[in-house]
Design an enzyme around this catalytic site. Structure first.
Site, PDB file in Angstrom:
ATOM      1  N   GLU A   1     -33.879 -67.269  72.410  1.00  0.00           N
ATOM      2  CA  GLU A   1     -34.136 -66.386  71.271  1.00  0.00           C
ATOM      3  C   GLU A   1     -34.729 -67.112  70.066  1.00  0.00           C
ATOM      4  OE1 GLU A   1     -31.193 -64.185  73.817  1.00  0.00           O
ATOM      5  OE2 GLU A   1     -31.422 -66.260  73.144  1.00  0.00           O
TER       6      GLU A   1
ATOM      7  N   GLU B   1     -27.214 -63.110  79.342  1.00  0.00           N
ATOM      8  CA  GLU B   1     -26.071 -62.442  78.709  1.00  0.00           C
ATOM      9  C   GLU B   1     -25.456 -61.395  79.631  1.00  0.00           C
ATOM     10  OE1 GLU B   1     -27.148 -62.547  73.999  1.00  0.00           O
ATOM     11  OE2 GLU B   1     -28.632 -61.645  75.325  1.00  0.00           O
TER      12      GLU B   1
ATOM     13  N   GLY C   1     -31.348 -61.836  77.341  1.00  0.00           N
ATOM     14  CA  GLY C   1     -30.469 -60.738  77.732  1.00  0.00           C
ATOM     15  C   GLY C   1     -30.061 -60.788  79.188  1.00  0.00           C
TER      16      GLY C   1
END
Length: 269
Positions: free
Chosen positions: A142, A122, A119
């Site tokens: 992930e 991201e 994240g």
């Protein structure tokens, strides 16, 4: 602009630059639901202030507290207890935040001072561009957790570096160095220290702040709108934006100052 005190963020406004620091160093600045909510609140304040016409913010820096991490990913402890529907809500909440970042009418620089994983990577990719310390590292791990990217990684990574390389990184969960991220075009510039990183980001935003704010906002919006379209449709969108620029006071001032060989005083409208 007036920001409240946040439990997971530090906000500093200097001149027209707002620096947002993810402030959970013990958790490596992991993106909990609280962090997402507080970031969203900050973006709402900045967006509303700009919409008021005063342009109190001309650029934003997002960075992480401490020397280890920008954001080491989503909050795994929080995620462990989620049902599939709760996980979907968590994902779409953060995705909405990234879209809000992209639509903010001022440039946002991710100043990545350490790990930007999952994240965190991201979040950085949702910013206009990324500056990084040489010790930084990037990745989407992930698959090592039996997961897929949930905050936009499968979309933005291929936009940033191309489909084949993005597939390789997403399938393997491989972590790459700041140097490699720079070579691949994920990172715009590298800096030897955290201090130099933040100074460099601020220097760039101040340079942008010297331009017409309406023009910068229009360029950002136009580049977002043309994405994914054919060349011919993209050119049509660009021509529409070019036409709208001729309706602005900034265009009148900019061209006047150029012909008069003066520094423009852009009104921001």
């Amino acid at each position: 602009m007036h920001f409240k005190e946040y439990s997971s963020l530090l906000i500093v406004q200097q001149d027209t630059i707002v620096t947002v620091t993810l402030n959970r160093p013990v958790a490596l600045n992991a993106l909990s639901s609280q962090v997402i909510d507080e970031l969203d609140h900050v973006l709402d304040i900045v967006g509303a202030a700009i919409a008021g016409g005063a342009w109190p913010c001309r650029g934003m820096i997002i960075t992480g507290a401490g020397e280890k991490a920008f954001a080491a990913g989503a909050d795994i402890r929080e995620m462990t207890g989620m049902s599939p529907d709760q996980a979907w809500a968590y994902s779409t909440r953060m995705q909405a935040l990234t879209l809000k970042l992209e639509s903010l009418p001022v440039p946002v620089i991710a100043a990545v001072n350490g790990f930007a994983l999952g994240g965190g990577c991201e979040l950085a990719m949702a910013c206009d561009f990324i500056y990084a310390a040489t010790r930084a590292a990037f990745g989407q791990p992930e698959v090592s957790l039996g997961l897929v990217p949930g905050f936009g990684g499968s979309v933005r990574m291929q936009q940033r570096m191309g489909l084949a390389r993005a597939r390789e990184l997403l399938y393997t969960g491989q972590r790459i160095t700041a140097d490699e991220a720079h070579r691949l075009g994920l990172v715009n510039a590298l800096f030897d220290s955290q201090e130099a990183l933040l100074t460099g980001a601020r220097r760039t935003l101040l340079m942008i702040a010297g331009q017409s704010p309406t023009a910068v906002a229009a360029v950002k919006s136009t580049m977002r709108r043309v994405e994914g379209h054919s060349t011919s449709r993209g050119l049509e969108i660009e021509a529409e934006s070019f036409r709208e620029a001729f309706r602005t006071a900034d265009m009148q001032e900019g061209t006047r100052a150029f012909l008069a060989k003066e520094k423009p005083a852009f009104p921001g409208c």
